[in-house]
Design a protein around this motif. Sequence first.
Motif, PDB file in Angstrom:
ATOM      1  N   ILE A 191       0.850  -1.183   0.000  1.00  7.34           N
ATOM      2  CA  ILE A 191       0.000   0.000   0.000  1.00  7.34           C
ATOM      3  C   ILE A 191       0.890   1.237   0.000  1.00  7.34           C
ATOM      4  N   VAL A 192       0.665   2.157  -0.925  1.00  4.06           N
ATOM      5  CA  VAL A 192       1.415   3.407  -0.944  1.00  4.06           C
ATOM      6  C   VAL A 192       0.529   4.476  -0.317  1.00  4.06           C
ATOM      7  N   GLY A 193       0.777   4.753   0.957  1.00  3.19           N
ATOM      8  CA  GLY A 193      -0.026   5.720   1.700  1.00  3.19           C
ATOM      9  C   GLY A 193       0.641   7.077   1.718  1.00  3.19           C
ATOM     10  N   SER A 194      -0.177   8.119   1.662  1.00  5.78           N
ATOM     11  CA  SER A 194       0.371   9.481   1.649  1.00  5.78           C
ATOM     12  C   SER A 194      -0.404  10.363   2.614  1.00  5.78           C
ATOM     13  N   TYR A 195       0.269  11.399   3.075  1.00  7.33           N
ATOM     14  CA  TYR A 195      -0.353  12.367   3.967  1.00  7.33           C
ATOM     15  C   TYR A 195      -0.030  13.772   3.477  1.00  7.33           C
ATOM     16  N   THR A 196      -0.842  14.735   3.919  1.00  8.69           N
ATOM     17  CA  THR A 196      -0.611  16.122   3.543  1.00  8.69           C
ATOM     18  C   THR A 196      -0.080  16.939   4.712  1.00  8.69           C
ATOM     19  N   HIS A 197      -0.471  16.584   5.929  1.00  8.77           N
ATOM     20  CA  HIS A 197      -0.043  17.315   7.126  1.00  8.77           C
ATOM     21  C   HIS A 197       0.805  16.400   7.997  1.00  8.77           C
ATOM     22  N   PRO A 198       1.880  16.919   8.575  1.00 11.50           N
ATOM     23  CA  PRO A 198       2.823  16.077   9.329  1.00 11.50           C
ATOM     24  C   PRO A 198       2.183  15.251  10.438  1.00 11.50           C
ATOM     25  N   GLU A 199       1.129  15.766  11.083  1.00  7.80           N
ATOM     26  CA  GLU A 199       0.538  15.023  12.195  1.00  7.80           C
ATOM     27  C   GLU A 199      -0.057  13.687  11.744  1.00  7.80           C
ATOM     28  N   TYR A 200      -0.455  13.619  10.463  1.00  3.49           N
ATOM     29  CA  TYR A 200      -1.012  12.363   9.959  1.00  3.49           C
ATOM     30  C   TYR A 200       0.068  11.310   9.747  1.00  3.49           C
ATOM     31  N   ALA A 201       1.324  11.718   9.611  1.00  3.94           N
ATOM     32  CA  ALA A 201       2.402  10.753   9.394  1.00  3.94           C
ATOM     33  C   ALA A 201       2.492   9.791  10.566  1.00  3.94           C
ATOM     34  N   GLN A 202       2.413  10.331  11.794  1.00  2.00           N
ATOM     35  CA  GLN A 202       2.529   9.475  12.977  1.00  2.00           C
ATOM     36  C   GLN A 202       1.334   8.546  13.119  1.00  2.00           C
ATOM     37  N   SER A 203       0.117   9.070  12.906  1.00  2.00           N
ATOM     38  CA  SER A 203      -1.069   8.229  13.073  1.00  2.00           C
ATOM     39  C   SER A 203      -1.150   7.150  11.998  1.00  2.00           C
ATOM     40  N   MET A 204      -0.765   7.484  10.764  1.00  2.00           N
ATOM     41  CA  MET A 204      -0.785   6.479   9.693  1.00  2.00           C
ATOM     42  C   MET A 204       0.275   5.413   9.941  1.00  2.00           C
ATOM     43  N   ALA A 205       1.450   5.840  10.396  1.00  2.86           N
ATOM     44  CA  ALA A 205       2.506   4.885  10.698  1.00  2.86           C
ATOM     45  C   ALA A 205       2.067   3.926  11.805  1.00  2.86           C
ATOM     46  N   ALA A 206       1.434   4.466  12.835  1.00  3.87           N
ATOM     47  CA  ALA A 206       0.973   3.627  13.944  1.00  3.87           C
ATOM     48  C   ALA A 206      -0.103   2.647  13.483  1.00  3.87           C
ATOM     49  N   THR A 207      -0.952   3.080  12.561  1.00  6.40           N
ATOM     50  CA  THR A 207      -1.998   2.192  12.046  1.00  6.40           C
ATOM     51  C   THR A 207      -1.396   1.084  11.192  1.00  6.40           C
ATOM     52  N   PHE A 208      -0.432   1.416  10.332  1.00  6.59           N
ATOM     53  CA  PHE A 208       0.250   0.384   9.544  1.00  6.59           C
ATOM     54  C   PHE A 208       0.905  -0.646  10.473  1.00  6.59           C
ATOM     55  N   GLU A 209       1.461  -0.153  11.590  1.00  8.50           N
ATOM     56  CA  GLU A 209       2.104  -1.059  12.547  1.00  8.50           C
ATOM     57  C   GLU A 209       1.076  -1.990  13.176  1.00  8.50           C
ATOM     58  N   LEU A 210      -0.058  -1.430  13.611  1.00 11.56           N
ATOM     59  CA  LEU A 210      -1.103  -2.249  14.224  1.00 11.56           C
ATOM     60  C   LEU A 210      -1.664  -3.294  13.263  1.00 11.56           C
ATOM     61  N   MET A 211      -1.795  -2.907  12.003  1.00 15.67           N
ATOM     62  CA  MET A 211      -2.386  -3.804  11.004  1.00 15.67           C
ATOM     63  C   MET A 211      -1.363  -4.796  10.457  1.00 15.67           C
ATOM     64  N   GLY A 212      -0.072  -4.622  10.790  1.00 15.57           N
ATOM     65  CA  GLY A 212       0.958  -5.485  10.227  1.00 15.57           C
ATOM     66  C   GLY A 212       1.071  -5.342   8.724  1.00 15.57           C
ATOM     67  N   SER A 213       0.934  -4.110   8.244  1.00 17.33           N
ATOM     68  CA  SER A 213       0.841  -3.854   6.804  1.00 17.33           C
ATOM     69  C   SER A 213       2.201  -3.865   6.114  1.00 17.33           C
ATOM     70  N   ASN A 214       2.170  -4.183   4.840  1.00 17.26           N
ATOM     71  CA  ASN A 214       3.272  -3.894   3.928  1.00 17.26           C
ATOM     72  C   ASN A 214       2.902  -2.607   3.210  1.00 17.26           C
ATOM     73  N   ALA A 215       3.715  -1.568   3.381  1.00 20.10           N
ATOM     74  CA  ALA A 215       3.301  -0.263   2.875  1.00 20.10           C
ATOM     75  C   ALA A 215       4.495   0.657   2.678  1.00 20.10           C
ATOM     76  N   MET A 216       4.272   1.709   1.916  1.00 18.66           N
ATOM     77  CA  MET A 216       5.175   2.854   1.852  1.00 18.66           C
ATOM     78  C   MET A 216       4.397   4.054   2.360  1.00 18.66           C
ATOM     79  N   LEU A 217       5.076   4.923   3.093  1.00 15.53           N
ATOM     80  CA  LEU A 217       4.437   6.130   3.600  1.00 15.53           C
ATOM     81  C   LEU A 217       5.307   7.329   3.250  1.00 15.53           C
TER      82      LEU A 217
END
Length: 315
Positions: A191-217
Amino acid sequence: MGISPYLKIIGRGSEGARALSREHATDLMGQILDGHCTDLEIGAFCVAMRIKGETPEEMAGFLDAVGERMDHLPGSERPVVVLPSYNGARKLPLLTPLLGLLLARKGLPVLIHGTPTEDGRVSSQDALAVVGFAPQPTDHSICPGRVHFVNTESLLPGLKRLLDVRRSIGLRNSAHSLVKLMNPVAGPALIVGSYTHPEYAQSMAATFELMGSNAMLLRGTEGEPVADPRRTPRMDVFLGGQAHLVEEARGGPLDHLPSLPTRIDPISTATYMRAALEGLIPLPESLIIQADHILRACKAIEASGDPSVLAPLTA
């Protein structure tokens, strides 16, 4: 029991609201996706979550509900690169389709999924239509070296309805984050995930971690999952939820800015894509870097998540 008990928890303002457990978030989102809520309840949910903000546990629960209901595409011979395209182009040309075609040229199967969420923006579907790519059904597997575009409504109609609430109340809601985190493939994918505001970087990263995802952020271009052609952003790759920094952000603009179209309409975008892929004009450097990291990440997935396959940190 309906969603009113959940609204009492999340709807008490930024100070009084409490987070839902992952299990309760799954139930809440499931009721919304299944069409069991009134328009008033859905509006209340959207506003409450916009004020409170989603926790990673809540996002994981929402993703669980989506995953249980989504019409997943079959897996492919290689990991499928998933490019969520929902923001579209506002000021800069839309390069998500170009990234997808570049990755397909490298032998990867590519899925672009999306739907227009704002009027007046150029969507990936618009640009792809000009070069002959029509939306595909969800029962078709994607061969390596091919790009498929799939409408969100084909994946999950309830998710499309939730995205459309933005047109009524003028605010993004949790669905706009969900679509950038979900995996619509029943098989290995990146999954290639993107964010526009820096605060979303941390929350998206934490969600990828919880889901055990293979992703790029990465910080995308106007919310699209493609590196800004004018500078190279930080890029992290997640393998089984474990983060690996593969590209440091490069400070300031590039020494030589790429030649970009001055218009962002679908025909101008398609003309630019053809010229770049045919070598008539150079590809943006940041796009080449991103594509190379994605290719290495897919090879790492094929190597059972071996992080040594990833590119070394940029000096």
